[in-house]
Design a protein around this motif. Structure first.
Motif, PDB file in Angstrom:
ATOM      1  N   THR A  68       0.845  -1.192   0.000  1.00  0.00           N
ATOM      2  CA  THR A  68       0.000   0.000   0.000  1.00  0.00           C
ATOM      3  C   THR A  68       0.879   1.241   0.000  1.00  0.00           C
ATOM      4  O   THR A  68       1.736   1.408   0.855  1.00  0.00           O
ATOM      5  N   LEU A  69       0.642   2.080  -0.978  1.00  0.00           N
ATOM      6  CA  LEU A  69       1.408   3.311  -1.105  1.00  0.00           C
ATOM      7  C   LEU A  69       0.727   4.468  -0.379  1.00  0.00           C
ATOM      8  O   LEU A  69       1.382   5.271   0.271  1.00  0.00           O
ATOM      9  N   GLN A  70      -0.608   4.533  -0.486  1.00  0.00           N
ATOM     10  CA  GLN A  70      -1.315   5.686   0.061  1.00  0.00           C
ATOM     11  C   GLN A  70      -2.734   5.313   0.451  1.00  0.00           C
ATOM     12  O   GLN A  70      -3.368   4.491  -0.202  1.00  0.00           O
ATOM     13  N   PHE A  71      -3.220   5.930   1.516  1.00  0.00           N
ATOM     14  CA  PHE A  71      -4.634   5.971   1.832  1.00  0.00           C
ATOM     15  C   PHE A  71      -5.078   7.398   1.534  1.00  0.00           C
ATOM     16  O   PHE A  71      -4.367   8.349   1.864  1.00  0.00           O
ATOM     17  N   ALA A  72      -6.222   7.560   0.916  1.00  0.00           N
ATOM     18  CA  ALA A  72      -6.750   8.895   0.637  1.00  0.00           C
ATOM     19  C   ALA A  72      -8.108   9.021   1.312  1.00  0.00           C
ATOM     20  O   ALA A  72      -9.008   8.223   1.070  1.00  0.00           O
ATOM     21  N   ILE A  73      -8.211  10.024   2.157  1.00  0.00           N
ATOM     22  CA  ILE A  73      -9.437  10.295   2.897  1.00  0.00           C
ATOM     23  C   ILE A  73      -9.910  11.698   2.543  1.00  0.00           C
ATOM     24  O   ILE A  73      -9.345  12.342   1.663  1.00  0.00           O
ATOM     25  N   HIS A  74     -10.921  12.170   3.255  1.00  0.00           N
ATOM     26  CA  HIS A  74     -11.496  13.491   2.978  1.00  0.00           C
ATOM     27  C   HIS A  74     -10.413  14.552   2.784  1.00  0.00           C
ATOM     28  O   HIS A  74      -9.477  14.661   3.571  1.00  0.00           O
ATOM     29  N   ASP A  75     -10.568  15.315   1.706  1.00  0.00           N
ATOM     30  CA  ASP A  75      -9.717  16.454   1.369  1.00  0.00           C
ATOM     31  C   ASP A  75      -8.343  16.029   0.830  1.00  0.00           C
ATOM     32  O   ASP A  75      -7.412  16.800   0.845  1.00  0.00           O
ATOM     33  N   TRP A  76      -8.213  14.791   0.354  1.00  0.00           N
ATOM     34  CA  TRP A  76      -6.965  14.339  -0.261  1.00  0.00           C
ATOM     35  C   TRP A  76      -7.210  14.061  -1.734  1.00  0.00           C
ATOM     36  O   TRP A  76      -8.281  13.631  -2.139  1.00  0.00           O
ATOM     37  N   LEU A 155      -0.724   5.897  13.460  1.00  0.00           N
ATOM     38  CA  LEU A 155      -1.851   6.225  14.332  1.00  0.00           C
ATOM     39  C   LEU A 155      -2.038   7.735  14.444  1.00  0.00           C
ATOM     40  O   LEU A 155      -3.169   8.231  14.496  1.00  0.00           O
ATOM     41  N   THR A 156      -0.948   8.471  14.482  1.00  0.00           N
ATOM     42  CA  THR A 156      -1.026   9.927  14.572  1.00  0.00           C
ATOM     43  C   THR A 156      -1.578  10.538  13.287  1.00  0.00           C
ATOM     44  O   THR A 156      -2.455  11.399  13.326  1.00  0.00           O
ATOM     45  N   ILE A 161      -9.108   6.988  10.405  1.00  0.00           N
ATOM     46  CA  ILE A 161      -9.492   5.833   9.588  1.00  0.00           C
ATOM     47  C   ILE A 161      -8.913   4.518  10.088  1.00  0.00           C
ATOM     48  O   ILE A 161      -9.309   3.462   9.620  1.00  0.00           O
ATOM     49  N   GLU A 162      -8.013   4.556  11.039  1.00  0.00           N
ATOM     50  CA  GLU A 162      -7.300   3.355  11.477  1.00  0.00           C
ATOM     51  C   GLU A 162      -8.249   2.231  11.869  1.00  0.00           C
ATOM     52  O   GLU A 162      -8.021   1.070  11.525  1.00  0.00           O
ATOM     53  N   LYS A 163      -9.334   2.544  12.518  1.00  0.00           N
ATOM     54  CA  LYS A 163     -10.278   1.511  12.963  1.00  0.00           C
ATOM     55  C   LYS A 163     -11.111   0.937  11.816  1.00  0.00           C
ATOM     56  O   LYS A 163     -11.749  -0.095  11.959  1.00  0.00           O
ATOM     57  N   TYR A 168      -4.307  -6.128   7.311  1.00  0.00           N
ATOM     58  CA  TYR A 168      -3.323  -6.378   6.259  1.00  0.00           C
ATOM     59  C   TYR A 168      -3.088  -5.146   5.392  1.00  0.00           C
ATOM     60  O   TYR A 168      -2.007  -4.985   4.828  1.00  0.00           O
ATOM     61  N   HIS A 169      -4.072  -4.224   5.301  1.00  0.00           N
ATOM     62  CA  HIS A 169      -3.843  -2.970   4.583  1.00  0.00           C
ATOM     63  C   HIS A 169      -2.846  -2.097   5.353  1.00  0.00           C
ATOM     64  O   HIS A 169      -1.943  -1.506   4.764  1.00  0.00           O
ATOM     65  N   ILE A 170      -3.053  -2.016   6.664  1.00  0.00           N
ATOM     66  CA  ILE A 170      -2.134  -1.222   7.495  1.00  0.00           C
ATOM     67  C   ILE A 170      -0.734  -1.826   7.444  1.00  0.00           C
ATOM     68  O   ILE A 170       0.253  -1.113   7.252  1.00  0.00           O
ATOM     69  N   ALA A 171      -0.648  -3.143   7.594  1.00  0.00           N
ATOM     70  CA  ALA A 171       0.653  -3.812   7.561  1.00  0.00           C
ATOM     71  C   ALA A 171       1.357  -3.575   6.223  1.00  0.00           C
ATOM     72  O   ALA A 171       2.561  -3.279   6.199  1.00  0.00           O
ATOM     73  N   SER A 172       0.624  -3.664   5.126  1.00  0.00           N
ATOM     74  CA  SER A 172       1.268  -3.457   3.818  1.00  0.00           C
ATOM     75  C   SER A 172       1.696  -2.004   3.638  1.00  0.00           C
ATOM     76  O   SER A 172       2.693  -1.718   2.993  1.00  0.00           O
ATOM     77  N   TYR A 173       0.973  -1.066   4.230  1.00  0.00           N
ATOM     78  CA  TYR A 173       1.358   0.349   4.205  1.00  0.00           C
ATOM     79  C   TYR A 173       2.648   0.568   4.993  1.00  0.00           C
ATOM     80  O   TYR A 173       3.521   1.337   4.584  1.00  0.00           O
ATOM     81  N   LEU A 174       2.766  -0.127   6.125  1.00  0.00           N
ATOM     82  CA  LEU A 174       3.944   0.033   6.982  1.00  0.00           C
ATOM     83  C   LEU A 174       5.132  -0.809   6.525  1.00  0.00           C
ATOM     84  O   LEU A 174       6.244  -0.619   7.017  1.00  0.00           O
ATOM     85  N   GLY A 175       4.882  -1.743   5.619  1.00  0.00           N
ATOM     86  CA  GLY A 175       5.965  -2.603   5.147  1.00  0.00           C
ATOM     87  C   GLY A 175       6.317  -3.697   6.148  1.00  0.00           C
ATOM     88  O   GLY A 175       7.472  -4.106   6.244  1.00  0.00           O
TER      89      GLY A 175
END
Length: 191
Positions: A68-76, A155-156, A161-163, A168-175
């Motif tokens: 995962t390269l990026q998560f895009a949320i409101h205003d991104w 988390l910061t 959106i973390e919850k 596995y999306h978070i893990a793939s984002y963090l490598g």
């Protein structure tokens, strides 16, 4: 629709005629969780401004692992920018990980808007400079921080959106592996 467009271009002082010019050329789209907006090897013609929901861009390596390269949320804003700017095919996939509403801006439309309204080009340049800096910091953090430190940073920066994101999306984002993420969460819960 006009309020949504004004939110996407927040900070740009436009006349009513300029707002109308943009409004006539930008599309409002709704997608369901699991929808794919862009697939690897697709032609990349658009970028998306997230009004609500969450998108994820990722690539699949030769071992069939997702990164995962990026998560895009409101205003991104999100796209496969390598392909978008180079007029090449996508190396990323963009999927909805929540029901999502976006404004869709095509490359052709963007060029038309830049030519007619140069201050919008400055706005996008500022956004790209900020994004480039954020990606550079992310690379530095991935190279220099521990898995736990990367998760705490996540988390910061992604607390809203973390919850709602699968482990596995978070893990793939963090490598890291999902097992490592679970271990880190257990350690943090004990503290």
């Amino acid at each position: 629709m006009e309020d949504l467009i004004k939110a996407a271009f927040n900070g740009v002082d436009l006349t009513e005629e300029e707002w109308q010019f943009i409004k006539d050329r930008i599309a409002l789209q709704h997608f369901k969780k699991g929808d794919i907006l862009l697939k690897e090897k697709d032609e990349v013609l658009t970028q998306y401004y997230v009004i609500e929901g969450c998108l994820r861009s990722f690539f699949i390596d030769t071992h069939e692992r997702e990164h995962t390269l990026q998560f895009a949320i409101h205003d991104w804003w999100i796209s496969d920018y390598t392909a978008y700017f180079d007029a090449s095919t996508a190396i990323l996939t963009i999927e909805c990980i929540q029901d999502t509403t976006v404004l869709e801006l095509s490359r052709i439309t963007q060029k038309e808007v830049f030519e007619k309204i140069p201050k919008v080009e400055s706005f996008f340049r500022d956004k790209l400079e900020h994004s480039f800096g954020a990606f550079q910091l992310r690379i530095i953090n991935n190279l220099s921080k521990t898995a736990k430190e990367k998760y705490l940073d996540f988390l910061t920066s992604h607390k809203q959106i973390e919850k709602h994101i699968k482990n596995y999306h978070i893990a793939s984002y963090l490598g890291i592996t999902t097992e490592s993420l679970s271990r880190i969460r257990r350690e943090l819960a004990k503290q």
